[in-house]
Design an enzyme around this catalytic site. Structure first.
Site, PDB file in Angstrom:
ATOM      1  N   SER A 119       0.802  -1.212   0.000  1.00 40.02           N
ATOM      2  CA  SER A 119       0.000   0.000   0.000  1.00 40.02           C
ATOM      3  C   SER A 119       0.845   1.276   0.000  1.00 40.02           C
ATOM      4  O   SER A 119       1.500   1.582  -0.986  1.00 40.02           O
ATOM      5  CB  SER A 119      -0.963  -0.057   1.191  1.00 40.02           C
ATOM      6  OG  SER A 119      -1.920   0.955   1.134  1.00 40.02           O
ATOM      7  N   ASP A 130      10.211   5.549 -10.173  1.00 44.50           N
ATOM      8  CA  ASP A 130       9.821   6.147 -11.453  1.00 44.50           C
ATOM      9  C   ASP A 130      10.580   7.439 -11.738  1.00 44.50           C
ATOM     10  O   ASP A 130      10.889   7.740 -12.885  1.00 44.50           O
ATOM     11  CB  ASP A 130       8.323   6.427 -11.487  1.00 44.50           C
ATOM     12  CG  ASP A 130       7.504   5.187 -11.817  1.00 44.50           C
ATOM     13  OD1 ASP A 130       8.083   4.084 -11.900  1.00 44.50           O
ATOM     14  OD2 ASP A 130       6.276   5.327 -11.990  1.00 44.50           O
ATOM     15  N   LYS A 144      -0.862  -4.155  -3.025  1.00 50.98           N
ATOM     16  CA  LYS A 144      -2.155  -3.629  -2.572  1.00 50.98           C
ATOM     17  C   LYS A 144      -2.232  -2.162  -2.956  1.00 50.98           C
ATOM     18  O   LYS A 144      -1.748  -1.296  -2.253  1.00 50.98           O
ATOM     19  CB  LYS A 144      -2.345  -3.767  -1.070  1.00 50.98           C
ATOM     20  CG  LYS A 144      -3.747  -3.365  -0.653  1.00 50.98           C
ATOM     21  CD  LYS A 144      -3.880  -3.179   0.825  1.00 50.98           C
ATOM     22  CE  LYS A 144      -5.286  -2.739   1.202  1.00 50.98           C
ATOM     23  NZ  LYS A 144      -5.729  -1.518   0.534  1.00 50.98           N
TER      24      LYS A 144
END
Length: 194
Positions: A119, A130, A144
Site C-alpha cells: 500500500s 519512477d 495492494k
C-alpha cells in the site's frame, strides 16, 4: 489511558551507518510519519558529515495513510507526480504532486522492499523508482494498490468495493502486481537494522 489518548509510537527509526551515510526505517505510515522523518533526516544531516547517501527501509511496512505516503515521497522529490488514482467516477480521479521546498534530493538513495511492503510503502517506492530518485532493492512488494469503499447493508453487515486504483507516476498499477525491484535480492533476512 484510553487508546485514543495514548501517544502513537514513532514510525521512523534511524541510525548512522558510517560517516555521511544514514539508515531510516519506516514501520508504517501514520499521522506524524512525515514529522518523524524530517526530524531523523535533520539529525543524520547534523552528524557533522552531512548526508552523502541514505538507505530507506520499507520492508514489512504494511502501509497506512495515503497523505503520509505523499508527504514522505515529497521529502525526497523536488517535483513531478507522486501517485494518482483512477476510478469509474470523476471524484475518484486524483493526482498528487511533489514540491521543491524542504526537499532532500542531493544524495543517492536505496529503498529496501519485500513481499511485506504494501500500500503506502509501495506508493513511496514506486514514486522514487519512477523518478529515478532511488534504486529499489529486494523482492517484489505485496501489490495492494486499491481504494476501497464500504457500503453498510444493515444488521452489522457491509460490502467492500474496490472503487479506484493507485498508479505510479509512469502509469504502473500497484494492485495485484506490486513494485518490481531494480535489483532483486533476497538475503533470507526479514529483520530491519533498527
Amino acid at each position: 489511558m484510553s487508546a485514543s489518548s495514548r501517544p502513537s509510537a514513532r514510525s521512523v527509526k534511524s541510525k548512522e551507518l558510517s560517516p555521511g551515510y544514514g539508515y531510516l526505517r519506516i514501520t508504517q505510515f501514520q499521522e506524524r510519519t512525515d514529522e518523524d522523518l524530517n526530524r531523523a533526516l535533520r539529525t543524520l544531516s547534523d552528524e557533522g558529515h552531512g548526508l552523502r547517501g541514505l538507505v530507506l527501509d520499507l520492508r514489512n511496512n504494511p502501509g497506512g495513510l495515503l497523505s503520509q505516503a505523499v508527504q514522505v515521497s515529497d521529502v525526497f522529490l523536488d517535483g513531478g507526480m507522486i501517485v494518482y488514482t483512477d476510478g469509474r467516477l470523476e471524484n475518484q480521479k486524483q493526482k498528487y504532486f511533489a514540491h521543491k521546498p524542504g526537499t532532500y534530493s542531493d544524495f543517492p538513495m536505496v529503498v529496501l522492499v519485500n513481499g511485506g511492503s504494501a500500500s503506502a510503502s509501495e506508493i513511496v517506492a514506486g514514486a522514487l523508482q519512477d523518478h529515478k530518485r532511488a534504486l529499489v532493492l529486494g523482492t517484489t512488494t505485496f501489490g495492494k494498490g486499491s481504494v476501497q469503499t464500504i457500503l453498510p447493508l444493515g444488521n452489522n453487515a457491509g460490502l467492500k468495493l474496490t472503487t479506484a486504483r493507485y498508479y505510479t507516476p509512469s502509469g504502473r498499477s500497484i494492485q495485484a502486481k506490486g513494485i518490481e525491484p531494480d535489483i532483486a535480492v533476497d538475503d533470507g533476512r526479514a529483520s530491519p537494522l533498527v
